[in-house]
Every structure is written in C-alpha cells, then in structure tokens.
Design a protein around this motif. Structure first.
Motif, PDB file in Angstrom:
ATOM      1  N   LEU A   1     -10.467 -11.720   8.950  1.00 22.42           N
ATOM      2  CA  LEU A   1     -10.312 -12.642   7.838  1.00 22.42           C
ATOM      3  C   LEU A   1     -11.677 -12.852   7.214  1.00 22.42           C
ATOM      4  O   LEU A   1     -12.657 -13.091   7.928  1.00 22.42           O
ATOM      5  CB  LEU A   1      -9.758 -13.992   8.300  1.00 22.42           C
ATOM      6  CG  LEU A   1      -8.239 -14.103   8.403  1.00 22.42           C
ATOM      7  CD1 LEU A   1      -7.678 -13.155   9.433  1.00 22.42           C
ATOM      8  CD2 LEU A   1      -7.834 -15.519   8.723  1.00 22.42           C
TER       9      LEU A   1
ATOM     10  N   CYS B   1     -13.919 -14.940   4.322  1.00 23.65           N
ATOM     11  CA  CYS B   1     -13.899 -16.157   3.520  1.00 23.65           C
ATOM     12  C   CYS B   1     -15.299 -16.454   3.007  1.00 23.65           C
ATOM     13  O   CYS B   1     -16.205 -15.650   3.171  1.00 23.65           O
ATOM     14  CB  CYS B   1     -13.366 -17.311   4.349  1.00 23.65           C
ATOM     15  SG  CYS B   1     -14.324 -17.563   5.849  1.00 23.65           S
TER      16      CYS B   1
ATOM     17  N   THR C   1     -11.301 -21.174   7.607  1.00 26.49           N
ATOM     18  CA  THR C   1     -10.586 -20.008   8.110  1.00 26.49           C
ATOM     19  C   THR C   1     -10.477 -20.031   9.631  1.00 26.49           C
ATOM     20  O   THR C   1      -9.535 -19.495  10.185  1.00 26.49           O
ATOM     21  CB  THR C   1     -11.269 -18.718   7.631  1.00 26.49           C
ATOM     22  OG1 THR C   1     -11.417 -18.819   6.217  1.00 26.49           O
ATOM     23  CG2 THR C   1     -10.444 -17.507   7.945  1.00 26.49           C
TER      24      THR C   1
ATOM     25  N   ALA D   1     -12.896 -14.136  12.050  1.00 28.70           N
ATOM     26  CA  ALA D   1     -13.192 -14.632  10.707  1.00 28.70           C
ATOM     27  C   ALA D   1     -14.692 -14.553  10.470  1.00 28.70           C
ATOM     28  O   ALA D   1     -15.483 -14.946  11.324  1.00 28.70           O
ATOM     29  CB  ALA D   1     -12.717 -16.074  10.556  1.00 28.70           C
TER      30      ALA D   1
ATOM     31  N   LEU E   1      -8.163  -9.371   5.625  1.00 30.87           N
ATOM     32  CA  LEU E   1      -7.493 -10.360   4.786  1.00 30.87           C
ATOM     33  C   LEU E   1      -8.536 -11.260   4.149  1.00 30.87           C
ATOM     34  O   LEU E   1      -9.403 -11.798   4.847  1.00 30.87           O
ATOM     35  CB  LEU E   1      -6.527 -11.207   5.622  1.00 30.87           C
ATOM     36  CG  LEU E   1      -5.400 -10.465   6.324  1.00 30.87           C
ATOM     37  CD1 LEU E   1      -4.592 -11.425   7.186  1.00 30.87           C
ATOM     38  CD2 LEU E   1      -4.501  -9.774   5.309  1.00 30.87           C
TER      39      LEU E   1
ATOM     40  N   ILE F   1      -4.905 -13.326   1.118  1.00 32.75           N
ATOM     41  CA  ILE F   1      -3.963 -14.253   1.754  1.00 32.75           C
ATOM     42  C   ILE F   1      -3.306 -15.108   0.664  1.00 32.75           C
ATOM     43  O   ILE F   1      -3.980 -15.597  -0.242  1.00 32.75           O
ATOM     44  CB  ILE F   1      -4.686 -15.160   2.770  1.00 32.75           C
ATOM     45  CG1 ILE F   1      -5.315 -14.314   3.887  1.00 32.75           C
ATOM     46  CG2 ILE F   1      -3.731 -16.203   3.346  1.00 32.75           C
ATOM     47  CD1 ILE F   1      -6.247 -15.090   4.803  1.00 32.75           C
TER      48      ILE F   1
ATOM     49  N   TYR G   1      -2.407 -20.122   2.907  1.00 35.73           N
ATOM     50  CA  TYR G   1      -3.777 -20.507   3.274  1.00 35.73           C
ATOM     51  C   TYR G   1      -3.941 -22.027   3.209  1.00 35.73           C
ATOM     52  O   TYR G   1      -4.479 -22.640   4.118  1.00 35.73           O
ATOM     53  CB  TYR G   1      -4.792 -19.824   2.353  1.00 35.73           C
ATOM     54  CG  TYR G   1      -6.215 -19.977   2.822  1.00 35.73           C
ATOM     55  CD1 TYR G   1      -6.778 -19.061   3.706  1.00 35.73           C
ATOM     56  CD2 TYR G   1      -7.005 -21.028   2.391  1.00 35.73           C
ATOM     57  CE1 TYR G   1      -8.085 -19.195   4.148  1.00 35.73           C
ATOM     58  CE2 TYR G   1      -8.315 -21.170   2.824  1.00 35.73           C
ATOM     59  CZ  TYR G   1      -8.847 -20.250   3.701  1.00 35.73           C
ATOM     60  OH  TYR G   1     -10.137 -20.385   4.139  1.00 35.73           O
TER      61      TYR G   1
END
Length: 99
Positions: free
Chosen positions: A6, A8, A14, A36, A53, A77, A82
């Motif tokens: 993930l 971010c 996240t 993440a 993602l 996402i 989210y």
C-alpha cells in the motif's frame, strides 16, 4: 505467499487499513504479507510485490509508481473503502487483481 504494498502520502492512516486487511486475511486463512510505505520509499520494494495499491490521496502519482513497479499491477484504492477503512473490501479487490 502473496505480497501487497500500500502506497500513501506518509503511512499514518494506511497502517490502520493494513491491520484491518491482515485481520481479514487471517479469517480467509490466507498467507499474505501487507506493507504500507510512503511514495518516496515505495520504489525499494514495489517490483517485489504482487500488487501495489495507492491511497486515494496519492492517485495522481500512479504513473510514477507504475514505473517503479515494473510489471506489477498498480491500482487506486476506492475512496469510500479507504475512508471507512474497509480492509475486507480492499483485500478482496487486491486478491481479484492479483489473479
């Protein structure tokens, strides 16, 4: 073992989503590694993941992340999933995209 990354802005919000995704993975009895990272650090492992993602707040950096990820699929996402930290929905979508 499947690997999901993930990406971010900073990694704070996240991490909660990662925990919820891990809970759902346990219920599915799936062995999944979920990590993440902020965009700035994603390049170190993006190409090793099965899917990357992006958090909705960094969706504008999708092409940059795709270039880091190589052949690994990159998806954004869903904003609602989210925002509600729906780890189940995010994990299910990721598993669909891996297959």
């Amino acid at each position: 073992m499947k690997k999901i990354l993930l990406v971010c802005a900073a990694g704070m919000s996240t991490s909660l989503l990662v925990n919820r995704m891990k809970q759902h993975a346990e219920q599915l009895e799936e062995e999944i590694e979920i990590t993440a990272l902020p965009v700035a650090e994603a390049g170190t492992i993006a190409a090793e993941a099965d899917i990357v993602l992006l958090g909705p707040q960094v969706r504008y950096q999708k092409s940059q992340v795709e270039s880091m990820a190589g052949d690994v699929p990159v998806a954004v996402i869903d904003m609602r999933d989210y925002g509600t930290m729906n780890g189940e929905a995010v994990l299910e979508k990721a598993l669909q995209l891996i297959k």
